[in-house]
Design an enzyme around this catalytic site. Structure first.
Site, PDB file in Angstrom:
ATOM      1  CE  LYS A  86      -8.937   6.918  -7.214  1.00 34.10           C
ATOM      2  NZ  LYS A  86      -9.372   5.540  -6.979  1.00 34.10           N
TER       3      LYS A  86
HETATM    4  C1  LIG Z   1      -8.811   4.594  -6.160  1.00 30.86           C
HETATM    5  C2  LIG Z   1      -9.612   3.387  -5.855  1.00 30.86           C
HETATM    6  C3  LIG Z   1      -9.334   2.560  -4.742  1.00 30.86           C
HETATM    7  C4  LIG Z   1      -8.154   2.781  -3.834  1.00 30.86           C
HETATM    8  O1  LIG Z   1      -8.256   3.946  -3.044  1.00 30.86           O
HETATM    9  P1  LIG Z   1      -6.988   4.571  -2.324  1.00 30.86           P
HETATM   10  O2  LIG Z   1      -7.435   5.847  -1.746  1.00 30.86           O
HETATM   11  O3  LIG Z   1      -5.947   4.754  -3.417  1.00 30.86           O
HETATM   12  O4  LIG Z   1      -6.509   3.583  -1.306  1.00 30.86           O
HETATM   13  C5  LIG Z   1     -10.173   1.496  -4.488  1.00 30.86           C
HETATM   14  N1  LIG Z   1     -11.226   1.219  -5.299  1.00 30.86           N
HETATM   15  C6  LIG Z   1     -11.503   1.977  -6.384  1.00 30.86           C
HETATM   16  C7  LIG Z   1     -12.658   1.610  -7.239  1.00 30.86           C
HETATM   17  C8  LIG Z   1     -10.728   3.092  -6.694  1.00 30.86           C
HETATM   18  O5  LIG Z   1     -11.021   3.837  -7.778  1.00 30.86           O
END
Ligand SMILES: *Cc1c(COP(=O)(O)O)cnc(C)c1O
Length: 466
Positions: free
Chosen positions: A112
């Site tokens: 993120k």
């Molecule tokens: C947010 C997240 C996901 C999922 O991603 P999306 O964009 O919501 O599908 C998968 N793995 C981790 C470690 C995350 O923080």
């Protein structure tokens, strides 16, 4: 570039408008009016560019009219300067076919950061132009909270209020949020569950007492700018593996469908992608939707991969719009039905359009643990539970052996030490740059689990809009 709402009833906005708005006022999500497209030659010419420069090439068409190329370059250089690896998103080979794309070298150790480090800087840039102030309100069960806080800490024109359910996030995740002591960061532990926190945030967005005075926005992946930033690493990985001459498949640990939708965008822009594998855990609404057209929400079962424990995937609406003939009125109707009954069927065009690019696979908790053990034993790689679900799906998807398969490694294993130790017998170490997390001072407010208590706190601390 203009952006339209998936539900057809909101005014079209430019990039600056959609970045600050987040959700469209008709309840829909913003998508570009049309997809910019690169020729094979243009893609070939991107090979070997440094990550920040590649980001400028990929994102320039999306920000046109809101940022000059020079401004975009400056923001990308700063955002990706916070990463601890020179390649930003390094690609690691596992065997002849399988690869890992490490997306966790940002400040808070989850993918993120790739988008939020840029989003924080975009907010600041646009707010200083309009001399305005922004109030971010969010609820988190883990990675989003810390990545958003790191991205906006210390920025003058932004206050962030992040709610977490007291005692229900891991120590690493809580400390990543609460040890940020900047005065514009307000961590709130509420007496309640994540769903309670989420419900309070939703209510605040429609509370005239708040929206009348403050410019409030969300930072979850409904924000277009986040998805846009994620398109870049699909190009980065594919170029290293021989694109545009060679096709590549991606396996994506999926929750809210933001990350994998960015892969879909890359394909629309001309990147030759063989398959996008949507990897889910037992909270498998997306697997059911893509394999049988049945999009119906059950109850969430908590697992060791909490960022994938969801039953409604907000960004799936963007795919349904794009593959359903871009008919906002029809989609608004379909989504109203879903909101009323928590279930809907995909139309034929939505099913067939999705099937052309997407495959899905689901991993049980046992398969997730096995994948972590397999990666340690056969590849010498320690991977986190989310990445393990992606790797399980990558190996199960039956992709032609001549096509490289890249699993997106979405979190650093040290964020989930218990699950990793259980599967591999080894405790993953926190990288040195965050290693003193447990020695730092924490600060947060504990509030009762009532909406009024949280709203009054926000109103008391936030800065009104200009
Ligand atoms: C947010 C997240 C996901 C999922 O991603 P999306 O964009 O919501 O599908 C998968 N793995 C981790 C470690 C995350 O923080």
């Amino acid at each position: 570039m203009k952006y339209i709402s998936t539900r057809g009833h909101a005014e079209a906005l430019d990039f600056e408008g959609v970045t600050l708005a987040g959700l469209a006022p008709d309840g829909g999500l913003y998508v570009p009016e049309s997809w910019p497209r690169f020729s094979a030659e243009e893609i070939a010419n991107m090979a070997g560019l440094p990550y920040a420069e590649l980001a400028v090439r990929i994102m320039a068409p999306f920000v046109e009219g809101s940022l000059t190329e020079g401004e975009l370059r400056e923001l990308c250089t700063q955002a990706y300067g916070t990463f601890a690896h020179e390649a930003i998103t390094p690609l690691v080979q596992l065997d002849e076919q399988q690869w890992l794309l490490e997306l966790f070298h940002g400040p808070t150790l989850a993918f993120k950061d790739v988008a939020l480090q840029l989003l924080g800087r975009l907010f600041e840039h646009f707010l200083s132009r309009s001399d305005d102030h922004l109030t971010i309100v969010g609820a988190t069960s883990g990675d989003t909270g810390s990545a958003a806080i790191d991205a906006v800490a210390g920025r003058d024109r932004i206050d962030i209020f992040m709610l977490h359910p007291e005692g229900r996030v891991s120590d690493v995740q809580r400390r990543q949020m609460t040890t940020v002591l900047s005065p514009n960061v307000h961590n709130i532990a509420i007496d309640g569950s994540f769903d309670d926190a989420q419900a309070m945030v939703k209510r605040m967005f429609v509370d005239a007492e708040v929206t009348g005075k403050y410019r409030i926005t969300a930072v979850n992946s409904i924000n277009w700018a986040r998805l846009m930033a994620q398109v870049v690493y699909y190009f980065a990985a594919a170029l290293q593996l021989g694109a545009p001459q060679r096709k590549v498949a991606f396996s994506v640990p999926t929750g809210n469908f933001g990350d994998v939708f960015a892969g879909y965008v890359a394909a629309q822009m001309g990147l030759p992608i063989e398959r996008l594998i949507v990897a889910t855990n037992i909270n498998d609404i997306l697997h059911r939707a893509l394999s049988s057209g049945d999009y119906s929400a059950g109850t969430v079962t908590p697992t060791a991969a909490p960022s994938m424990d969801i039953q409604v995937s907000s960004n799936f609406e963007r795919l349904l719009f794009c593959e359903g003939g871009r008919d906002g009125a029809a989609l608004a109707e379909q989504m109203r039905g879903f909101e009323a009954s928590k279930a809907m069927q995909l139309t034929n065009s939505q099913r067939e359009g999705s099937a052309a690019l997407f495959t899905s696979a689901r991993a049980t908790p046992g398969e997730m643990t096995q994948a972590m053990a397999y990666a340690a034993e056969h590849y010498g790689q320690t991977i986190d539970p989310h990445t393990a679900i992606g790797l399980h799906a990558a190996r199960a998807a039956g992709i032609d052996p001549s096509v490289p398969v890249v699993t997106l490694a979405t979190a650093h294993p040290a964020k989930f030490p218990d699950a990793v130790e259980g599967a591999t017998g080894t405790v993953p170490e926190l990288p040195a740059r965050v290693g003193d997390l447990f020695d730092r001072e924490e600060r947060y407010e504990t509030l009762p689990g009532t909406y009024e208590a949280v709203r009054d706190y926000v109103v008391q601390c936030a800065t009104p809009s200009a």
